[in-house]
Enzyme design. Structure first.
Site, PDB file in Angstrom:
ATOM      1  N   ASP A 250       0.810  -1.216   0.000  1.00 16.94           N
ATOM      2  CA  ASP A 250       0.000   0.000   0.000  1.00 16.94           C
ATOM      3  C   ASP A 250       0.853   1.280   0.000  1.00 16.94           C
ATOM      4  OD1 ASP A 250      -2.434   1.465   0.299  1.00 16.94           O
ATOM      5  OD2 ASP A 250      -2.076   1.606   2.456  1.00 16.94           O
TER       6      ASP A 250
ATOM      7  N   GLU B 159       3.749  -7.745   7.198  1.00 15.72           N
ATOM      8  CA  GLU B 159       2.557  -8.481   6.789  1.00 15.72           C
ATOM      9  C   GLU B 159       2.831  -9.615   5.817  1.00 15.72           C
ATOM     10  OE1 GLU B 159      -0.870  -6.040   6.090  1.00 15.72           O
ATOM     11  OE2 GLU B 159      -0.641  -5.105   8.043  1.00 15.72           O
TER      12      GLU B 159
ATOM     13  N   TYR C  29      -6.557  -3.180  12.147  1.00 20.11           N
ATOM     14  CA  TYR C  29      -7.337  -1.950  11.930  1.00 20.11           C
ATOM     15  C   TYR C  29      -8.772  -2.126  12.402  1.00 20.11           C
ATOM     16  CZ  TYR C  29      -3.283  -0.149   9.663  1.00 20.11           C
ATOM     17  OH  TYR C  29      -2.013   0.306   9.445  1.00 20.11           O
TER      18      TYR C  29
ATOM     19  N   GLU D 102       0.768  -1.457  14.118  1.00 22.81           N
ATOM     20  CA  GLU D 102      -0.057  -0.575  13.270  1.00 22.81           C
ATOM     21  C   GLU D 102      -1.491  -0.572  13.777  1.00 22.81           C
ATOM     22  OE1 GLU D 102      -0.046  -1.322   9.043  1.00 22.81           O
ATOM     23  OE2 GLU D 102       2.129  -1.562   8.981  1.00 22.81           O
TER      24      GLU D 102
HETATM   25  C1  GCB Z   1      -1.309  -2.301   6.616  1.00 21.18           C
HETATM   26  C2  GCB Z   1       0.001  -2.192   5.939  1.00 21.18           C
HETATM   27  C3  GCB Z   1       0.303  -0.763   5.529  1.00 21.18           C
HETATM   28  C4  GCB Z   1      -0.951  -0.112   4.968  1.00 21.18           C
HETATM   29  C5  GCB Z   1      -2.021  -0.091   6.041  1.00 21.18           C
HETATM   30  C6  GCB Z   1      -3.299   0.541   5.528  1.00 21.18           C
HETATM   31  O1  GCB Z   1      -1.588  -3.248   7.306  1.00 21.18           O
HETATM   32  O2  GCB Z   1       1.067  -2.714   6.683  1.00 21.18           O
HETATM   33  O3  GCB Z   1       1.321  -0.797   4.573  1.00 21.18           O
HETATM   34  O4  GCB Z   1      -0.716   1.186   4.492  1.00 21.18           O
HETATM   35  O5  GCB Z   1      -2.286  -1.391   6.431  1.00 21.18           O
HETATM   36  O6  GCB Z   1      -3.554   1.699   5.791  1.00 21.18           O
HETATM   37  O7  GCB Z   1      -4.048  -0.147   4.836  1.00 21.18           O
END
Ligand code: GCB
Length: 668
Positions: free
Chosen positions: A208, A458, A511, A547
Site C-alpha cells: 500500500d 505483513e 485496523y 499498526e
Molecule cells: C497495513 C500495511 C500498511 C498499509 C495499512 C493501511 O496493514 O502494513 O502498509 O498502508 O495497512 O492503511 O491499509
C-alpha cells in the site's frame, strides 16, 4: 501484431523466474556486502557529490532492453534521444506532467563531471557510491560497466579508479528498472492487459505505497588511500550501574602497505566526547580489533528517557603501517548502550522500554521517495514535538542520513528490510530476502538508534512453507547480529501464524473500526486486548501493536464521529489507548505504533483519496486534530514511565478550575 508479440516478450522478460518451490533450502547468500562506510571527508579522503540535475530518458515501455542492445551508455544520452532534466536525488514519477508517473520498466540517466587532475595519484583510489536506486540499477562510467545492483533503499558502490579520466570530463550513465515480479523484494506482478489501443503492460502490487522509482538518494564520488579502512564494526556494552562503557571494534582493511615489511598494519583509536575531550584510546591488536573502556560514560538513551538523549561520542580511527606511516583516517559517531530482552520485556541500559511511535514512509509531494534534508529535519522536529521515542522504517530501509539523525536525537528504530506482503515463497525469493537483510545489517549495524530488525511486513505467514521460510530468514539475520532482537509485523490471525516461533518480539497490525467493523468505535478496545493477549499466549514473547489507525481527511469534521473525519481518528486512537493501558499492566505489552506518521501516496484505488490518509500529519507535515491528542498521550507516558517534563505548550488554558486545572496529568 508486432506490438502484441513485443509485448509478450516484455512480459516474458519479467516473468521468467516465478516458479514457487515446494522445497526451500537454506543456502548461503552468494554475494555479501563489502565496505560501504558512509562517505566522509578526512585528512586522507575527499568526498564529492554528484547530486543535481541529470539528463533523463524513458525507454519505450514495450521495449525495455533497447537501450542495452543499442548501447545507449556508449555516448551521451542526448546524442540519440530527446532528454529531459531530472533532479537527483528524487523519484522521477511526479516530476513531469505526463504519464511518466505510471511508467513500467527501464529509464536512463546520465551526467558529466570533471575529475581533478590531483586525484590521479598512485596511492589513491576513487569510489562511486549510490545511496539507493529503486529498483534495479546498471551503472556505466565513460561507457564501461561499473556496477549492477538489485534492490531499492540500500547503498551500493564500486571502485572506479581505472574507469575515470583525470583532469578531464567524464560521463556516468545509469539504467534503472522499476519492474517488480514475484522474485523481487518487494514482490509485484507484470501482466499484459488489453486497453483501448491494443494491449499494455501493467505493474501491480499488493503493498500500500506508491512504487516510486529512480535515483532516490545521493550519489557520491569519494577517494580513499590505496590501503584503507574498508569496514568498521562496533558493539557496545555497559557495566551494571551504567558507569563504565565498552566499545568493541573490529576493522577490515583493503589493500596492503607499499612495502611488504610494513604490512603489519595497526590502528590507533581515540574516542572523543561532545566537548572534544579524549575519553579513551587504544592501539589495536594485530587483527585490527580491540575494546575501548570508557569510564564515567554517558550512555546513549532514547528521547525522554534521559535529560540528554542521543549522546554520541566521536570515534577516530587511524590506520598505520608498521613503520608508523599514517595510511587512512575515518571517523564515526558512536552511541554507547546495551540492549537486552526476555519473554516479556525489552530493556535498554537495564531499563524497561515502552515504545511509543509510528510506522512511517519516506514520501512527500513532488520528490516522492527522494532524500530531502528539509523534510527529514522537519520530520524529526515533529517526532520530538509529539513525544515519540521510536519508529519503524516501514516498509524498507530509510536513508543513512535519517539513521544518523535518529542516533543524534535518541529516536529508536525498528529497522525493516524491503519485504512487504511476502508470499509465494520460492528459493529465489528467499535468497534475495536474506540478501536484503545482509545489506541492511551491514549498513546499519553501528547505529545506536537501531534496536530491532524487522524481517518483513505483513508476510502471509499462514501459507505452506511460511514456517520454514521465516525460520531461515530469522536465523540468518541472527547470525549477522546477535545483539538486537528480531521481529516482523504480522497481520495474519495469531491462530494460524507460523512465523512467530522464529521471532524474539511479536509485532501485529490490526485496523479495528476501519478494515474490521468500519465505524464501530465500540468494537475496538476489547478486540485489541484479546488479540494482543492471544499472541502472547501463543508465543510467550513481548508484544507490540505495530499498526492501528484510520484514514482521515484533514478538515473533515463530523460530530458524532464518522469514518474519514478528524473526530473519528481521535476516537479510534482513544479507544486503542484504553486497550494499551490495560495491556501495559500485564507486563509483556511493550509498545504502540500509530499508522501512519504522515499521509502518503499509494497506487490508485477507490479506497484512497490521493493516497493513504492515515497520517497524524498531512503530507505537507501539518498536524491533524489527532496529533494534539497523541502528543498528550506520548508525553503522559513519558511522565509516568520516565519522569520526563512536559513541554510548556502541552496544555491549552481553558478555565480557572483550581490548582489541578493546568498541570495535573489526570487532565490529559
Ligand atoms: C497495513 C500495511 C500498511 C498499509 C495499512 C493501511 O496493514 O502494513 O502498509 O498502508 O495497512 O492503511 O491499509
Amino acid at each position: 501484431m508486432l506490438t502484441l508479440s513485443l509485448m509478450s516478450l516484455v512480459v516474458g522478460w519479467y516473468v521468467i523466474h516465478t516458479a514457487i518451490a515446494l522445497i526451500i533450502v537454506n543456502k548461503d547468500v552468494s554475494q555479501t556486502t563489502r565496505g560501504m562506510l558512509y562517505p566522509r571527508e578526512s585528512e586522507t579522503r575527499e568526498v564529492r557529490s554528484l547530486d543535481g540535475i541529470w539528463n533523463f530518458v524513458r525507454s519505450d515501455q514495450k521495449n525495455p532492453t533497447q537501450g542495452i542492445r543499442d548501447q545507449w551508455y556508449a555516448e551521451d544520452l542526448s546524442k540519440n534521444q530527446p532528454i529531459i532534466p531530472m533532479p537527483v536525488p528524487a523519484s522521477y514519477n511526479d516530476i513531469t506532467t505526463d504519464d511518466l508517473r505510471d511508467h513500467v520498466g527501464t529509464v536512463w540517466y546520465d551526467r558529466k563531471f570533471f575529475v581533478p587532475r590531483s586525484w590521479a595519484k598512485e596511492q589513491q583510489r576513487v569510489w562511486l557510491r549510490f545511496g539507493s536506486v529503486h529498483y534495479e540499477a546498471y551503472v556505466w562510467v565513460n561507457g564501461q560497466q561499473a556496477m549492477k545492483h538489485e534492490m531499492g533503499h540500500l547503498p551500493f558502490e564500486a571502485e572506479v579508479t581505472h574507469l575515470l579520466k583525470y583532469g578531464e570530463e567524464n560521463r556516468i550513465t545509469v539504467m534503472c528498472d522499476n519492474a517488480l515480479i514475484q522474485t523481487t523484494v518487494p514482490q509485484g506482478k507484470i501482466t499484459e492487459v488489453p486497453n483501448d489501443d491494443g494491449v499494455t503492460i501493467v505493474q501491480s502490487y499488493t503493498f500500500d505505497f506508491f512504487n516510486y522509482a529512480g535515483i532516490h538518494r545521493s550519489v557520491h564520488l569519494y577517494t580513499t588511500p590505496k590501503t584503507f579502512i574498508e569496514e568498521v564494526e562496533i558493539q557496545t556494552k555497559l557495566n551494571d550501574d551504567n558507569s563504565v562503557g565498552y566499545v568493541t571494534y573490529s576493522i577490515n582493511v583493503n589493500g596492503s602497505a607499499a612495502n611488504e615489511a610494513d604490512n603489519n598494519l595497526y590502528a590507533r583509536i581515540q574516542l572523543y566526547n561532545k566537548q572534544g575531550v579524549m575519553v579513551a584510546n587504544a592501539t589495536s591488536d594485530s587483527q585490527l580489533g580491540g575494546t575501548l573502556k570508557v569510564d564515567k560514560v554517558k550512555p546513549w538513551w532514547p528521547y525522554l528517557m534521559d535529560p540528554e538523549p542521543g549522546y554520541l561520542y566521536e570515534m577516530e580511527i587511524k590506520l598505520h603501517a608498521a613503520n608508523e606511516e599514517l595510511l587512512d583516517v575515518y571517523r564515526l559517531q558512536v552511541g554507547i548502550r546495551q540492549l537486552s530482552w526476555n519473554n516479556a520485556q525489552f530493556l535498554i541500559n537495564g531499563k524497561q522500554v515502552y515504545f511509543r511511535g509510528f510506522g512511517r514512509h519516506e514520501d512527500s509531494d513532488i520528490r516522492g521517495k527522494g532524500l530531502d534534508n528539509a523534510l527529514m529535519t522537519r520530520d524529526f522536529n515533529l517526532l520530538k514535538w509529539i513525544g515519540a521515542n521510536a519508529y519503524r522504517t516501514s516498509h524498507y530501509p530509510y536513508s543513512e542520513e535519517s539513521m544518523q539523525f535518529a542516533d543524534r536525537h535518541g529516536i529508536m528504530i525498528i529497522d525493516e528490510c524491503p519485504s512487504v506482503d511476502t508470499e509465494n515463497f520460492s528459493q529465489e525469493l528467499l535468497d534475495k530476502h536474506k540478501s536484503s537483510l545482509e545489506q541492511l545489517v551491514h549498513r546499519d549495524r553501528n547505529h545506536a538508534s537501531v534496536v530491532m530488525w524487522s524481517i518483513a511486513n505483513e508476510p502471509r505467514t499462514r501459507e505452506t512453507n511460511a514456517g520454514t521460510y521465516f525460520q531461515f530468514v530469522a536465523n540468518y539475520t541472527r547470525s549477522l547480529d546477535k545483539t538486537r532482537p528480531i521481529t516482523a509485523a504480522i497481520a495474519q490471525p495469531h491462530t494460524e501464524d507460523k512465523a512467530g516461533n522464529s521471532l524474539d518480539i511479536i509485532s501485529f497490525n490490526r485496523y479495528n473500526a476501519w478494515y474490521s467493523n468500519p465505524g464501530r468505535l465500540d468494537m475496538v478496545t476489547q478486540r485489541v486486548i484479546d488479540e494482543a493477549s492471544g499472541w502472547y499466549k501463543k508465543y510467550n514473547k513481548p508484544v507490540i501493536m505495530a499498526e492501528y489507525g484510520a484514514d482521515t481527511m484533514d478538515g473533515l469534521h463530523m460530530q458524532p464521529a464518522y469514518v474519514w473525519s478528524e473526530e473519528f481518528q481521535s476516537e479510534v486512537f482513544s479507544r486503542h489507548f484504553r486497550a494499551f493501558d490495560v495491556l501495559r499492566r500485564k507486563g509483556w505489552f511493550i509498545g504502540e505504533f500509530v499508522w501512519n506518521f504522515a499521509d502518503f501516496k499509494t497506487a490508485q484505488s477507490y479506497t484512497r483519496v490521493g493516497g493513504n490518509k492515515k497520517g497524524v500529519f498531512t503530507r505537507a507535515r501539518q498536524p491533524k486534530a489527532a496529533a494534539h491528542l497523541l502528543r498528550k498521550r506520548y508525553f503522559a507516558l513519558g511522565r509516568e514511565l520516565e519522569d520526563c517534563s512536559f513541554p510548556e505548550d502541552l496544555f491549552t488554558y481553558i478555565a480557572e478550575v483550581g490548582d489541578s486545572g493546568k498541570r495535573d496529568a489526570s487532565d490529559l
